[in-house]
Design a protein around this motif. Structure first.
Motif, short mmCIF file in Angstrom:
data_model
loop_
_atom_site.label_atom_id
_atom_site.label_comp_id
_atom_site.label_asym_id
_atom_site.label_seq_id
_atom_site.Cartn_x
_atom_site.Cartn_y
_atom_site.Cartn_z
N ARG A 122 45.33 16.28 28.16
CA ARG A 122 45.93 17.46 28.77
C ARG A 122 45.00 18.65 28.57
O ARG A 122 44.22 18.67 27.61
CB ARG A 122 47.26 17.73 28.05
CG ARG A 122 48.05 18.90 28.56
CD ARG A 122 49.36 19.02 27.79
NE ARG A 122 50.24 20.00 28.40
CZ ARG A 122 51.45 20.28 27.96
NH1 ARG A 122 51.92 19.66 26.89
NH2 ARG A 122 52.20 21.18 28.57
N ASN A 123 45.09 19.62 29.44
CA ASN A 123 44.29 20.83 29.29
C ASN A 123 44.47 21.36 27.86
O ASN A 123 45.59 21.62 27.43
CB ASN A 123 44.76 21.86 30.32
CG ASN A 123 44.03 23.17 30.16
OD1 ASN A 123 43.89 23.71 29.07
ND2 ASN A 123 43.57 23.71 31.26
N GLU A 126 46.55 24.53 27.31
CA GLU A 126 47.96 24.30 27.65
C GLU A 126 48.65 23.51 26.54
O GLU A 126 49.80 23.78 26.17
CB GLU A 126 47.98 23.50 28.95
CG GLU A 126 49.23 23.63 29.73
CD GLU A 126 49.17 22.73 30.95
OE1 GLU A 126 49.75 21.63 30.90
OE2 GLU A 126 48.51 23.13 31.94
N SER A 130 51.76 24.78 24.33
CA SER A 130 52.96 23.97 24.25
C SER A 130 53.34 23.72 22.78
O SER A 130 54.51 23.83 22.40
CB SER A 130 52.72 22.64 24.97
OG SER A 130 53.82 21.80 24.83
N GLU A 208 48.61 15.91 33.94
CA GLU A 208 48.85 16.52 35.27
C GLU A 208 49.30 15.48 36.30
O GLU A 208 49.87 15.82 37.32
CB GLU A 208 47.57 17.20 35.78
CG GLU A 208 47.08 18.36 34.92
CD GLU A 208 46.43 17.92 33.60
OE1 GLU A 208 46.55 18.67 32.62
OE2 GLU A 208 45.83 16.83 33.52
N VAL A 239 54.95 24.08 30.31
CA VAL A 239 54.07 25.25 30.34
C VAL A 239 53.51 25.35 31.76
O VAL A 239 52.83 24.44 32.22
CB VAL A 239 52.91 25.08 29.35
CG1 VAL A 239 51.86 26.16 29.54
CG2 VAL A 239 53.42 25.10 27.91
N THR A 240 53.80 26.42 32.46
CA THR A 240 53.27 26.55 33.82
C THR A 240 51.93 27.30 33.77
O THR A 240 51.60 27.91 32.76
CB THR A 240 54.22 27.36 34.71
OG1 THR A 240 54.33 28.67 34.13
CG2 THR A 240 55.59 26.73 34.79
N ALA A 241 51.20 27.25 34.86
CA ALA A 241 49.92 27.96 34.95
C ALA A 241 50.15 29.45 34.70
O ALA A 241 49.34 30.12 34.06
CB ALA A 241 49.29 27.73 36.32
N LEU A 244 50.70 30.16 30.99
CA LEU A 244 49.43 30.07 30.27
C LEU A 244 48.59 31.31 30.53
O LEU A 244 48.03 31.91 29.61
CB LEU A 244 48.68 28.80 30.71
CG LEU A 244 47.37 28.52 29.97
CD1 LEU A 244 47.63 28.31 28.48
CD2 LEU A 244 46.66 27.30 30.54
#
Length: 284
Positions: A122-123, A126, A130, A208, A239-241, A244
């Motif tokens: 995952r990023n 992010e 989280s 994603e 967590v949305t863009a 973040l």
């Protein structure tokens, strides 16, 4: 169909980029070639994070905050310890699971060589956000165990905090001062948890594209058709863009810059863009 082939194409490209990067980075001289080349502590960490299914001959390296509870549920169902992935019970992260670290060296080597191995990534930013929101926003034992200490360390007159008001910046400062190898697994870099140079993963799934990638893996290990990847829980707040961006743009840029080297292998190996905290971007 059009959209589907487009996203399939994108994931093919991503997979290709990841595989090449991993080959290039892991091909460097100093990088470990197997788990036996790792220092004992690092080897212990990765073997503790590799879950085993002997019945379906696979190893899954679990990464906290990357859908690992759902994968653990699936492992329990495949093993017959749980009747369905939808059973509404609190996840027990230890019982009914087989860890590679509990096996003898020759058993470990055999499985590493012959089993299908996968991880989900995952990023990195992010994932950190989280972990921060979940652990310091909701979980008392983390507030008491880490929060109190973090506030005391990084806030003037922070002695009276109950650890439930840690700011994101304080959390990042704490991460800066921590050794990657000694971190709690919820914010330890994926590289340190799963050692993608020492363990040759057959598949790297993305948070994603969670459902598509998870179903691909389930098919690949020939799991029974009634086992499918669970839907997100209704209470789960992803967590949305935008979230973040909000957190990153309200954090000192210097702090983020200084933290990146700690997670740089997660960004580069798994092909995630570095966070954009330019003032143009943050003004949007």
């Amino acid at each position: 169909r059009g959209e589907e082939t487009q996203s399939d194409l994108e994931s093919e490209v991503l997979r290709d980029v990841r595989n090449r990067t991993i080959r290039a980075v892991c091909g460097r001289r100093a990088m470990p070639r197997s788990v036996w080349e790792l220092p004992a502590g690092q080897r212990r960490t990765v073997l503790r994070h590799l879950l085993v299914s002997d019945k379906y001959r696979f190893l899954y390296c679990y990464v906290p905050k990357v859908a690992c509870s759902n994968w653990k549920r699936i492992l329990k169902v495949l093993d017959g310890a749980l009747e369905s992935v939808d059973v509404k019970l609190k996840m027990d992260h230890k019982s009914d699971l087989v860890f590679l670290g509990d096996m003898k060296p020759d058993e470990i080597s055999y499985r590493l060589k012959n089993y299908y191995k996968f991880i989900f990534v995952r990023n990195p930013m992010e994932r950190l956000l989280s972990a921060y929101r979940n652990k310091f926003g909701e979980i008392k034992e983390y507030q008491q165990k880490y929060g109190v200490e973090i506030v005391r360390r990084y806030r003037k007159n922070g002695e009276n905090s109950a650890g439930d008001d840690v700011t994101f910046s304080e959390f990042l400062r704490y991460l800066l001062d921590e050794e990657a190898e000694r971190m709690n697994e919820h914010w330890m870099p994926i590289y340190n948890l799963c050692q993608p140079c020492a363990v040759r993963y057959d598949f790297i799934g993305s948070y994603e594209r969670l459902n598509a990638d998870a179903n691909y893996v389930l098919e690949r290990v020939q799991s029974p058709s009634f086992v499918r990847f669970p839907e997100r829980q209704s209470w789960y707040k992803p967590v949305t863009a935008e979230t973040l961006q909000y957190y990153l743009c309200n954090t000192q840029r210097r702090l983020i810059k200084e933290l990146l080297p700690k997670y740089i292998l997660d960004f580069s190996l798994f092909a995630y863009p570095l966070p954009n905290v330019t003032s143009e971007f943050c003004r949007q």
